[in-house]
Design an enzyme around this catalytic site. Structure first.
Site, PDB file in Angstrom:
ATOM      1  N   PHE A 193       3.324  -1.234   7.075  1.00  0.00           N
ATOM      2  CA  PHE A 193       2.301  -2.074   7.692  1.00  0.00           C
ATOM      3  C   PHE A 193       1.827  -3.073   6.634  1.00  0.00           C
ATOM      4  O   PHE A 193       2.340  -3.100   5.510  1.00  0.00           O
ATOM      5  CB  PHE A 193       1.131  -1.221   8.200  1.00  0.00           C
ATOM      6  N   TYR A 203       1.257  -5.738   4.045  1.00  0.00           N
ATOM      7  CA  TYR A 203       2.118  -6.638   3.281  1.00  0.00           C
ATOM      8  C   TYR A 203       3.481  -6.020   2.951  1.00  0.00           C
ATOM      9  O   TYR A 203       4.254  -6.605   2.184  1.00  0.00           O
ATOM     10  CB  TYR A 203       1.411  -7.037   1.978  1.00  0.00           C
ATOM     11  N   ASP A 229      -9.895   3.084  -0.758  1.00  0.00           N
ATOM     12  CA  ASP A 229      -9.857   1.657  -0.485  1.00  0.00           C
ATOM     13  C   ASP A 229      -8.672   1.098  -1.255  1.00  0.00           C
ATOM     14  O   ASP A 229      -8.415   1.517  -2.388  1.00  0.00           O
ATOM     15  CB  ASP A 229     -11.155   0.969  -0.927  1.00  0.00           C
ATOM     16  N   SER A 230      -7.946   0.194  -0.620  1.00  0.00           N
ATOM     17  CA  SER A 230      -6.723  -0.273  -1.251  1.00  0.00           C
ATOM     18  C   SER A 230      -6.436  -1.707  -0.878  1.00  0.00           C
ATOM     19  O   SER A 230      -7.085  -2.270   0.004  1.00  0.00           O
ATOM     20  CB  SER A 230      -5.557   0.617  -0.816  1.00  0.00           C
ATOM     21  N   GLY A 247      -2.921   8.162  10.313  1.00  0.00           N
ATOM     22  CA  GLY A 247      -1.813   8.257   9.345  1.00  0.00           C
ATOM     23  C   GLY A 247      -2.304   8.840   8.030  1.00  0.00           C
ATOM     24  O   GLY A 247      -1.652   9.709   7.437  1.00  0.00           O
ATOM     25  N   LYS A 248      -3.487   8.379   7.587  1.00  0.00           N
ATOM     26  CA  LYS A 248      -4.040   8.886   6.321  1.00  0.00           C
ATOM     27  C   LYS A 248      -4.430  10.362   6.467  1.00  0.00           C
ATOM     28  O   LYS A 248      -4.248  11.161   5.550  1.00  0.00           O
ATOM     29  CB  LYS A 248      -5.277   8.074   5.920  1.00  0.00           C
TER      30      LYS A 248
HETATM   31  P1  IMP Z   1      -7.263  -0.097   3.541  1.00  0.00           P
HETATM   32  O1  IMP Z   1      -7.703   0.352   2.208  1.00  0.00           O
HETATM   33  O2  IMP Z   1      -6.435   0.921   4.226  1.00  0.00           O
HETATM   34  O3  IMP Z   1      -8.394  -0.633   4.364  1.00  0.00           O
HETATM   35  O4  IMP Z   1      -6.271  -1.332   3.309  1.00  0.00           O
HETATM   36  C1  IMP Z   1      -6.715  -2.662   3.132  1.00  0.00           C
HETATM   37  C2  IMP Z   1      -5.586  -3.654   3.321  1.00  0.00           C
HETATM   38  O5  IMP Z   1      -4.741  -3.649   2.178  1.00  0.00           O
HETATM   39  C3  IMP Z   1      -4.660  -3.370   4.499  1.00  0.00           C
HETATM   40  O6  IMP Z   1      -5.161  -3.924   5.692  1.00  0.00           O
HETATM   41  C4  IMP Z   1      -3.386  -4.067   4.058  1.00  0.00           C
HETATM   42  O7  IMP Z   1      -3.460  -5.455   4.294  1.00  0.00           O
HETATM   43  C5  IMP Z   1      -3.394  -3.840   2.565  1.00  0.00           C
HETATM   44  N1  IMP Z   1      -2.653  -2.593   2.222  1.00  0.00           N
HETATM   45  C6  IMP Z   1      -3.187  -1.437   1.753  1.00  0.00           C
HETATM   46  N2  IMP Z   1      -2.213  -0.509   1.572  1.00  0.00           N
HETATM   47  C7  IMP Z   1      -1.074  -1.096   1.971  1.00  0.00           C
HETATM   48  C8  IMP Z   1       0.272  -0.620   2.059  1.00  0.00           C
HETATM   49  O8  IMP Z   1       0.618   0.529   1.761  1.00  0.00           O
HETATM   50  N3  IMP Z   1       1.174  -1.516   2.506  1.00  0.00           N
HETATM   51  C9  IMP Z   1       0.857  -2.783   2.881  1.00  0.00           C
HETATM   52  N4  IMP Z   1      -0.367  -3.267   2.844  1.00  0.00           N
HETATM   53  C10 IMP Z   1      -1.348  -2.432   2.390  1.00  0.00           C
END
Ligand code: IMP
Length: 198
Positions: A152, A154, A69-70, A11-12
């Site tokens: 996805f 939250y 990272d998010s 997706g990214k």
């Molecule tokens: P990552 O940076 O993609 O690994 O995201 C880490 C975690 O942050 C994810 O597994 C979600 O629990 C949460 N998260 C990050 N971005 C989103 C989003 O756009 N919607 C909902 N949860 C998010």
């Protein structure tokens, strides 16, 4: 020229391809490097984790690399789950259990104190040694129960007051136009395009 997006999340990759439309750049992901080692994301902040991933992957591949990272920061929980967002309710990671835990911890917290934000940091590393960081964030409120089927993580409990919708009630295009990730990536595009020119 090729760019690596240090993720296995298609997706990214799709989002980045969309943003680099018209540029002469091939986009690779970690799916193209099956021998790539697991990286321990042990940073204390999103920025640190993004930089750890980007540096490691740039070193491994020799490519200009992006890594993000998010996660979610909830004010009433003093910024938690933060860098633990994916594994908030433990391993294996599970979005449903993460939301259940979040709602349980916020039980009894009134609406005006349920403020939260999604934050994303994007690191761009050129194997030559130049490093850049950008950030995006979206402010919202954590609802008391789920609404919507999209997205996805939250998304079903993250309410955007200015749209009267949760993130899970937005179309993919709507989400991609305003998300923390889209903002961080958009801010990184001028740097990336400059690096791609050589
Ligand atoms: P990552 O940076 O993609 O690994 O995201 C880490 C975690 O942050 C994810 O597994 C979600 O629990 C949460 N998260 C990050 N971005 C989103 C989003 O756009 N919607 C909902 N949860 C998010």
């Amino acid at each position: 020229m090729e760019v690596l997006l240090a993720t296995a999340n298609q997706g990214k990759v799709k989002e980045l391809k969309e943003m680099l439309k018209g540029e002469d750049a091939g986009i690779l992901s970690l799916n193209d490097f099956p021998d790539f080692p697991d990286i321990e994301e042990n940073g204390a902040t999103f920025a640190e984790n993004a930089m750890i991933k980007a540096r490691t992957a740039a070193l491994f591949t020799g490519l200009v690399t992006l890594a993000d990272d998010s996660g979610l920061e909830v004010d009433a929980l003093m910024g938690a789950p933060g860098v633990y967002s994916a594994r908030f309710a433990g391993i294996p990671k599970n979005d449903g259990r993460n939301i259940d835990k979040l709602l349980a911890e916020l039980q009894g917290v009134p609406e005006k104190e349920r403020t939260a934000r999604f934050r994303c940091c994007l690191a761009i590393v050129n194997p030559g040694g130049r490093e850049y960081l950008t950030e995006g964030k979206v402010e919202g409120l954590i609802l008391q129960s789920r609404r919507g089927k999209g997205g996805f993580g939250y998304d079903p409990v993250f309410y955007l007051p200015f749209l009267h919708k949760t993130m899970a009630e937005l179309s993919l295009d709507e989400k991609n136009s305003l998300s923390h990730r889209a903002q961080a990536f958009r801010k990184g595009m001028p740097v990336l395009k400059e690096l791609l020119k050589g």
